[in-house]
Design a protein around this motif. Structure first.
Motif, PDB file in Angstrom:
ATOM      1  N   LYS A 321       0.766  -1.084   0.132  1.00  0.00           N
ATOM      2  CA  LYS A 321       0.030  -0.093   0.061  1.00  0.00           C
ATOM      3  C   LYS A 321       0.778   1.205   0.049  1.00  0.00           C
ATOM      4  CE  LYS A 321      -0.800  -0.103   5.174  1.00  0.00           C
ATOM      5  NZ  LYS A 321      -1.784   0.070   6.043  1.00  0.00           N
ATOM      6  N   ASP A 322       0.329   2.335  -0.665  1.00  0.00           N
ATOM      7  CA  ASP A 322       1.055   3.495  -0.650  1.00  0.00           C
ATOM      8  C   ASP A 322       0.299   4.763  -0.681  1.00  0.00           C
ATOM      9  OD1 ASP A 322       4.267   4.174  -1.932  1.00  0.00           O
ATOM     10  OD2 ASP A 322       2.784   5.875  -2.290  1.00  0.00           O
ATOM     11  N   PHE A 323       0.660   5.683   0.063  1.00  0.00           N
ATOM     12  CA  PHE A 323      -0.269   7.002   0.371  1.00  0.00           C
ATOM     13  C   PHE A 323      -0.267   7.696  -1.288  1.00  0.00           C
ATOM     14  CE2 PHE A 323      -0.538  11.242   1.943  1.00  0.00           C
ATOM     15  CZ  PHE A 323      -1.727  10.867   3.064  1.00  0.00           C
ATOM     16  N   ALA A 324       0.378   7.324  -2.301  1.00  0.00           N
ATOM     17  CA  ALA A 324       0.333   8.097  -3.533  1.00  0.00           C
ATOM     18  C   ALA A 324      -1.248   8.397  -4.127  1.00  0.00           C
ATOM     19  CB  ALA A 324       1.065   7.221  -4.595  1.00  0.00           C
ATOM     20  N   HIS A 325      -1.220   9.703  -4.186  1.00  0.00           N
ATOM     21  CA  HIS A 325      -2.482   9.990  -4.908  1.00  0.00           C
ATOM     22  C   HIS A 325      -2.175  11.287  -5.919  1.00  0.00           C
ATOM     23  CE1 HIS A 325      -2.114  12.059  -1.167  1.00  0.00           C
ATOM     24  NE2 HIS A 325      -2.792  13.343  -1.611  1.00  0.00           N
ATOM     25  N   ALA A 326      -1.126  12.123  -5.505  1.00  0.00           N
ATOM     26  CA  ALA A 326      -0.653  12.953  -6.789  1.00  0.00           C
ATOM     27  C   ALA A 326      -0.045  12.426  -7.684  1.00  0.00           C
ATOM     28  CB  ALA A 326       0.041  14.046  -6.002  1.00  0.00           C
ATOM     29  N   LEU A 423     -10.656 -11.664  -7.634  1.00  0.00           N
ATOM     30  CA  LEU A 423      -9.306 -11.775  -8.079  1.00  0.00           C
ATOM     31  C   LEU A 423      -8.786 -12.847  -7.054  1.00  0.00           C
ATOM     32  CD1 LEU A 423      -8.524  -7.992  -8.359  1.00  0.00           C
ATOM     33  CD2 LEU A 423      -9.025  -9.668 -10.155  1.00  0.00           C
ATOM     34  N   ASP A 424      -7.886 -13.768  -7.575  1.00  0.00           N
ATOM     35  CA  ASP A 424      -7.019 -14.621  -6.815  1.00  0.00           C
ATOM     36  C   ASP A 424      -5.804 -13.804  -5.960  1.00  0.00           C
ATOM     37  OD1 ASP A 424      -5.224 -16.427  -5.549  1.00  0.00           O
ATOM     38  OD2 ASP A 424      -5.139 -17.777  -7.541  1.00  0.00           O
ATOM     39  N   LYS A 425      -5.685 -13.681  -4.831  1.00  0.00           N
ATOM     40  CA  LYS A 425      -4.764 -12.429  -4.516  1.00  0.00           C
ATOM     41  C   LYS A 425      -3.185 -13.331  -4.479  1.00  0.00           C
ATOM     42  CE  LYS A 425      -7.997  -9.798  -3.613  1.00  0.00           C
ATOM     43  NZ  LYS A 425      -9.166 -10.934  -3.924  1.00  0.00           N
ATOM     44  N   THR A 426      -3.117 -14.441  -4.664  1.00  0.00           N
ATOM     45  CA  THR A 426      -1.952 -15.129  -4.741  1.00  0.00           C
ATOM     46  C   THR A 426      -1.357 -15.134  -6.452  1.00  0.00           C
ATOM     47  OG1 THR A 426      -2.985 -17.223  -4.995  1.00  0.00           O
ATOM     48  CG2 THR A 426      -2.277 -16.575  -2.646  1.00  0.00           C
ATOM     49  N   ASP A 427      -2.113 -14.663  -6.998  1.00  0.00           N
ATOM     50  CA  ASP A 427      -1.746 -14.599  -8.536  1.00  0.00           C
ATOM     51  C   ASP A 427      -1.535 -13.547  -9.039  1.00  0.00           C
ATOM     52  OD1 ASP A 427      -1.463 -15.320 -11.342  1.00  0.00           O
ATOM     53  OD2 ASP A 427      -3.484 -14.785 -11.646  1.00  0.00           O
ATOM     54  N   GLY A 428      -0.244 -12.924  -8.751  1.00  0.00           N
ATOM     55  CA  GLY A 428       0.354 -11.604  -9.049  1.00  0.00           C
ATOM     56  C   GLY A 428       0.728 -10.942  -7.675  1.00  0.00           C
ATOM     57  N   VAL A 429       1.035  -9.512  -8.079  1.00  0.00           N
ATOM     58  CA  VAL A 429       1.255  -8.751  -7.145  1.00  0.00           C
ATOM     59  C   VAL A 429       0.560  -7.717  -7.137  1.00  0.00           C
ATOM     60  CG1 VAL A 429       3.679  -9.503  -6.809  1.00  0.00           C
ATOM     61  CG2 VAL A 429       3.212  -7.615  -8.692  1.00  0.00           C
ATOM     62  N   PHE A 430       0.017  -6.932  -6.135  1.00  0.00           N
ATOM     63  CA  PHE A 430      -0.995  -5.919  -5.864  1.00  0.00           C
ATOM     64  C   PHE A 430      -0.445  -4.701  -5.177  1.00  0.00           C
ATOM     65  CE2 PHE A 430      -3.100  -9.876  -6.501  1.00  0.00           C
ATOM     66  CZ  PHE A 430      -4.232  -9.477  -6.936  1.00  0.00           C
ATOM     67  N   LEU A 431      -0.706  -3.548  -6.026  1.00  0.00           N
ATOM     68  CA  LEU A 431      -0.215  -2.250  -5.598  1.00  0.00           C
ATOM     69  C   LEU A 431      -1.703  -1.331  -5.407  1.00  0.00           C
ATOM     70  CD1 LEU A 431       1.879   0.211  -4.994  1.00  0.00           C
ATOM     71  CD2 LEU A 431       1.793   0.534  -7.822  1.00  0.00           C
ATOM     72  N   MET A 432      -1.743  -0.994  -4.022  1.00  0.00           N
ATOM     73  CA  MET A 432      -3.030  -0.168  -3.819  1.00  0.00           C
ATOM     74  C   MET A 432      -2.341   1.245  -3.042  1.00  0.00           C
ATOM     75  SD  MET A 432      -4.698  -2.880  -3.930  1.00  0.00           S
ATOM     76  CE  MET A 432      -6.487  -2.240  -3.373  1.00  0.00           C
ATOM     77  N   MET A 433      -2.858   2.268  -3.951  1.00  0.00           N
ATOM     78  CA  MET A 433      -2.457   3.541  -3.837  1.00  0.00           C
ATOM     79  C   MET A 433      -3.622   4.431  -3.519  1.00  0.00           C
ATOM     80  SD  MET A 433       0.116   3.847  -7.075  1.00  0.00           S
ATOM     81  CE  MET A 433      -1.187   3.047  -8.102  1.00  0.00           C
ATOM     82  N   SER A 434      -3.602   5.055  -2.157  1.00  0.00           N
ATOM     83  CA  SER A 434      -4.710   5.775  -1.846  1.00  0.00           C
ATOM     84  C   SER A 434      -4.457   6.556  -0.662  1.00  0.00           C
ATOM     85  CB  SER A 434      -5.889   5.163  -1.716  1.00  0.00           C
ATOM     86  OG  SER A 434      -6.889   5.853  -1.071  1.00  0.00           O
ATOM     87  N   SER A 435      -4.827   7.727  -0.158  1.00  0.00           N
ATOM     88  CA  SER A 435      -4.602   8.393   1.062  1.00  0.00           C
ATOM     89  C   SER A 435      -6.125   8.052   1.788  1.00  0.00           C
ATOM     90  CB  SER A 435      -4.195   9.850   1.013  1.00  0.00           C
ATOM     91  OG  SER A 435      -5.392  10.564   0.095  1.00  0.00           O
ATOM     92  N   GLY A 436      -6.818   7.185   1.154  1.00  0.00           N
ATOM     93  CA  GLY A 436      -8.263   6.658   1.980  1.00  0.00           C
ATOM     94  C   GLY A 436      -8.115   4.941   2.018  1.00  0.00           C
ATOM     95  N   ASN A 437      -9.254   4.639   1.747  1.00  0.00           N
ATOM     96  CA  ASN A 437      -9.370   3.159   1.920  1.00  0.00           C
ATOM     97  C   ASN A 437      -9.986   2.364   1.119  1.00  0.00           C
ATOM     98  OD1 ASN A 437     -11.913   3.886   3.049  1.00  0.00           O
ATOM     99  ND2 ASN A 437     -11.612   2.953   4.994  1.00  0.00           N
ATOM    100  N   PHE A 438     -10.387   2.971   0.100  1.00  0.00           N
ATOM    101  CA  PHE A 438     -10.924   2.380  -1.125  1.00  0.00           C
ATOM    102  C   PHE A 438     -12.423   1.701  -0.544  1.00  0.00           C
ATOM    103  CE2 PHE A 438      -6.628   1.502  -2.126  1.00  0.00           C
ATOM    104  CZ  PHE A 438      -6.591   1.862  -3.538  1.00  0.00           C
ATOM    105  N   GLY A 439     -12.945   2.763  -0.171  1.00  0.00           N
ATOM    106  CA  GLY A 439     -14.423   2.397   0.445  1.00  0.00           C
ATOM    107  C   GLY A 439     -14.469   1.581   1.706  1.00  0.00           C
TER     108      GLY A 439
END
Length: 445
Positions: A321-326, A423-439
């Protein structure tokens, strides 16, 4: 000293309140809403307000300092009472300067990277048991509080934010610190709700450089054209130290920094993080840390909270997870992710929910920001647009501005969550970018 905080529950404000309590000050405060973790941390220190709301009767003539948070409004009844009594009212950064005016102030500024660079510096100093005062914008491993204030320390390291100081002080926060030693990591337009044009935004950095004390030091990123322009145009006297991305290699998924002392294995990845590290090294030099000692310490730096932070999951999925939003932060983070995970399938999720990121004019800055990902997903809430009284934005408009036809766009949390569950979370790598929490997504499950 007796202090009162108006809007004590904020991320920065509650940390300052705790630091003052630890220093032996008498601390009180008010707020109309306080959330976790601020609530528990204030309660633990015995300074959580007993009830929510604003109470002018709390403002008494014997208060030495009223500290006003950005969350409060100009018509706040406690603020009105403080003015009526003629009390000294400080913004958060103004009070930090008051606490550090007799120290050597080290201020880390820039549109991106400042939290990470400040965190790296503090990690190295802590590793070598060098005690300094500080203020940083993220929770760090090995530190109880994001603010530390003492009577005796000679140095104070401050993360310098360009956002406004308070509802009644519209100067950028970092203009109040008057640094002896400064760093500027990069300039990319942000906070469009306050700085309506790019030149308005750059002007804050021109003023910041002008605020460096005579004979001071500025460490700056020579790879950023806007930074270089600002530094070269400066008319005040200070020493200039440029830095750039150091040499490194990735071997078996591990990043190695190439140095005169040999290869240094790191726990973080991404060219932007290596660039940040180089800036931190130069600042640490100014604080008496030799390069060999810097490299010894930085090997164990795992990153600042929510800055390409690996999430421990219940399954074996690889998720960061990353705070990136700009836009500039998103582009740098996606590039780092691509470089680190060349062979894996890469999923990238971005939540747009700040005023700037939902502004049609500013959305132009996101062109190609999600390119290079196998699956790129953007989420924004139509309800958030209504709350902010902004015009509706169509998914097609988002795709056009990102210049990415393959982009998946979700406009309500339920649809996003339903897709997430497929999505199968073990199939690949995931990058979650937000200063929130995706609802409300729980990324650990």
């Amino acid at each position: 000293m007796k202090t009162h905080f108006i809007a004590i529950g904020g991320s920065a404000m509650h940390n300052l309140a705790i630091a003052l309590k630890d220093k032996g000050y008498q601390v009180t405060g008010s707020d109309d809403a306080i959330f976790e973790p601020s609530k528990s941390r204030l309660d633990h220190k015995g300074i959580l307000p007993t009830e929510m709301g604003w109470f002018p009767e709390k403002i008494t003539a014997d208060i030495d300092a009223v500290i006003l948070g950005m969350h409060a409004h100009q018509d706040n009844p406690e603020l009105a009472r403080a003015k009526e009594l003629g009390l000294k009212i400080y913004s958060y950064p103004e009070f930090l300067y008051e606490q550090s005016k007799n120290k050597t102030r080290v201020v880390i500024a820039g549109s991106h990277g400042k939290t990470t660079i400040t965190s790296m510096i503090l990690h190295v100093l802590n590793f070598h048991q060098k005690d300094v005062d500080f203020m940083v914008g993220a929770q760090l491993e090995g530190f109880d509080c994001m603010v530390k204030l003492t009577q005796d320390n000679d140095f104070m390291v401050l993360e310098g934010d360009e956002y406004l100081s308070s509802p009644i002080d519209l100067r950028s926060k970092f203009l109040l610190y008057q640094p002896n030693i400064a760093l500027m990591s990069g300039i990319a337009w942000d906070h469009i709700n306050v700085f309506k044009t790019f030149d308005d935004y750059i002007e804050q950095f021109r003023k910041f450089v002008a605020s460096i004390t005579a004979g001071g030091v500025l460490v700056y990123n020579e790879e950023d054209a806007e930074v270089v322009k600002v530094v070269e145009a400066a008319e005040n006297y200070f020493r200039k130290i440029p830095y750039k991305t150091p040499e490194y290699e990735i071997s078996n998924g591990k990043v190695y920094l190439k140095t005169e002392m040999g290869d240094v294995p790191l726990s973080v990845f991404g060219a932007h993080n290596l660039l940040n590290m180089e800036g931190a090294r130069h600042i640490c030099r100014q604080l008496g840390i030799m390069d060999e000692d810097f490299y010894e310490a930085i090997m164990s730096f795992k990153g600042a909270s929510k800055r390409l932070e690996k999430v421990e999951r219940e399954d074996k999925g690889t998720l960061y997870k990353d705070f990136a939003h700009a836009p500039s932060k998103v582009k740098a983070t996606v590039k780092a992710f691509q470089e680190q995970f060349k062979k894996e399938k890469k999923y990238g999720f971005l939540e747009l929910h700040t005023y700037s990121s939902l502004n049609p004019v500013f959305l132009e800055q996101y062109d190609h920001a999600m390119d290079g990902l196998d699956e790129a997903i953007v989420f924004y809430s139509e309800d958030a647009l209504k709350i902010k009284r902004m015009e509706p934005i169509s998914p097609e408009f988002i795709k056009e501005k990102f210049k990415n036809d393959k982009l998946r766009v979700f406009t309500n949390a339920e649809d996003l969550h339903a897709y997430w569950e497929t999505l199968d979370k073990t199939d690949g790598v995931f990058l979650m970018m937000s200063s929130g929490n995706f609802g409300g997504l729980d990324l650990s499950k």
